[in-house]
Design a protein around this motif. Structure first.
Motif, short mmCIF file in Angstrom:
data_model
loop_
_atom_site.label_atom_id
_atom_site.label_comp_id
_atom_site.label_asym_id
_atom_site.label_seq_id
_atom_site.Cartn_x
_atom_site.Cartn_y
_atom_site.Cartn_z
N ARG A 172 0.85 -1.18 0.00
CA ARG A 172 0.00 0.00 0.00
C ARG A 172 0.89 1.23 0.00
O ARG A 172 2.04 1.21 0.48
N ALA A 173 0.36 2.31 -0.58
CA ALA A 173 1.12 3.55 -0.62
C ALA A 173 0.15 4.72 -0.68
O ALA A 173 -0.97 4.59 -1.18
N ASP A 174 0.57 5.85 -0.16
CA ASP A 174 -0.23 7.07 -0.24
C ASP A 174 -0.19 7.62 -1.66
O ASP A 174 0.82 7.49 -2.37
N VAL A 175 -1.29 8.25 -2.07
CA VAL A 175 -1.38 8.84 -3.40
C VAL A 175 -1.67 10.32 -3.27
O VAL A 175 -2.63 10.72 -2.59
N ALA A 176 -0.86 11.16 -3.92
CA ALA A 176 -1.09 12.60 -3.91
C ALA A 176 -2.13 12.97 -4.97
O ALA A 176 -2.48 12.16 -5.83
N ALA A 177 -2.61 14.21 -4.90
CA ALA A 177 -3.64 14.66 -5.83
C ALA A 177 -3.17 14.61 -7.28
O ALA A 177 -3.99 14.42 -8.20
N ASP A 178 -1.87 14.75 -7.51
CA ASP A 178 -1.34 14.72 -8.88
C ASP A 178 -1.02 13.31 -9.35
O ASP A 178 -0.50 13.12 -10.45
N GLY A 179 -1.33 12.30 -8.53
CA GLY A 179 -1.07 10.92 -8.91
C GLY A 179 0.26 10.38 -8.48
O GLY A 179 0.53 9.17 -8.65
N ASN A 180 1.13 11.22 -7.91
CA ASN A 180 2.41 10.71 -7.41
C ASN A 180 2.18 9.81 -6.20
O ASN A 180 1.30 10.06 -5.37
N VAL A 181 3.01 8.77 -6.11
CA VAL A 181 2.84 7.74 -5.09
C VAL A 181 3.98 7.81 -4.08
O VAL A 181 5.14 7.97 -4.44
N GLY A 182 3.62 7.64 -2.81
CA GLY A 182 4.61 7.65 -1.75
C GLY A 182 5.33 6.32 -1.63
O GLY A 182 5.13 5.39 -2.42
N GLU A 183 6.15 6.20 -0.60
CA GLU A 183 6.93 4.99 -0.36
C GLU A 183 5.99 3.82 -0.04
O GLU A 183 5.15 3.91 0.86
N PRO A 184 6.12 2.70 -0.75
CA PRO A 184 5.26 1.55 -0.47
C PRO A 184 5.54 0.95 0.91
O PRO A 184 6.67 0.90 1.37
N VAL A 185 4.46 0.49 1.55
CA VAL A 185 4.52 -0.18 2.85
C VAL A 185 3.88 -1.55 2.68
O VAL A 185 2.81 -1.66 2.05
#
Length: 291
Positions: A172-185
């Motif tokens: 799972r990863a966080d998603v920003a409004a522009d579609g960029n994805v954070g570090e997967p956990v």
């Protein structure tokens, strides 16, 4: 905890049934058979199925805002018109990688189309995720794996789940409004002997369901990654579920005959069929791709 046993509703013998999606405008379930190069549409009210042949391996089909469909062929993303069975090329993100093919996809709450690719030989770590929105297709900043599955999104669209099938891991990863994805956990690790995590789907309570290829089941995990429920099937290769029907409270599941020898097929006469079961929870309304 288990639900009522799944039952076959369409005897189709799919080699690799995948990508079920409930399309409300059609009141029907659409899905594909990757290896047989087929698109299928099942109308549960009339118990009628239709099929189309595709020009190559097809990983997924999803509805678009123009009342047509986007499909993931091995050669790239195409627009599909069921009326005349035509395919129009939209984008080829991996034209330089002929050994790859598309495998699974979904539409995010913002209308963006997300899809994953994989090594067709299931050996090289050449599978990536892409985001296709408003005519722009960009690779998502997630590590490459051999077989991608998903992605799937939390109800608010702020979390993306993605699967490394051969690694038996769901991330799972966080998603920003522009579609960029954070570090997967790491979200869930499938234990040895339980099969391989296949297509993921999120329900209305924010819990994730995954098919288990070779695991004879689908599983439901809570948002923290705790196993909540397992539904056993009479076939080994369960690929993905979709919620549909009235109030989205019916679960449809695609299955596959791929990899089963003669003995296994004899013992699993329903392998490759489309199944249905009561999940005990509603699904999320389907999204329409804006491409």
């Amino acid at each position: 905890m288990t639900t009522a046993a799944p039952r076959s509703i369409l005897s189709i013998g799919a080699t690799l049934g995948e990508g079920p999606v409930w399309v409300a405008r059609d009141r029907a379930l659409w899905f594909v058979d990757i290896k047989a190069h087929r698109i299928h549409c099942y109308d549960p009210a009339r118990e009628v199925a239709r099929s189309w042949t595709t020009p190559g391996q097809i990983g997924w089909i999803l509805p678009t805002a123009d009342s047509l469909f986007a499909v993931g062929l091995q050669s790239g993303v195409h627009r599909f018109n069921p009326a005349d069975a035509s395919f129009a090329a939209l984008h080829a993100p991996e034209g330089h990688m002929p050994g790859n093919r598309q495998n699974d996809a979904c539409v995010a709450p913002d209308g963006a189309l997300w899809f994953g690719t994989m090594d067709d030989a299931e050996a090289q770590s050449s599978g990536y995720f892409y985001r296709f929105f408003a005519d722009a297709c960009k690779q998502v900043n997630l590590p490459a794996v051999s077989i991608t599955n998903g992605p799937a999104f939390s109800p608010d669209g702020r979390i993306v789940y993605h699967t490394d099938t051969l690694g038996k891991r769901i991330w799972r990863a966080d998603v920003a409004a522009d579609g960029n994805v954070g570090e997967p956990v790491l979200f869930a690790q499938i234990e040895e002997g339980a099969g391989y995590p296949d297509g993921p789907t999120v329900d209305a309570e924010g819990c994730l369901w995954t098919g288990l290829f070779g695991g004879w089941a689908v599983r439901r995990y809570d948002p923290a990654g705790k196993l909540m429920r397992e539904v056993r099937f009479p076939v080994a290769n369960v690929t993905k579920i979709a919620f549909g029907g009235e109030e989205l409270r019916t679960a449809y599941a695609t299955t596959a005959r791929k990899g089963l020898d003669v003995t296994a097929l004899t013992n699993q006469p329903l392998a490759g069929d489309l199944f249905v079961f009561d999940p005990g929870v509603a699904g999320l309304p389907g999204q329409i791709a804006t491409i």
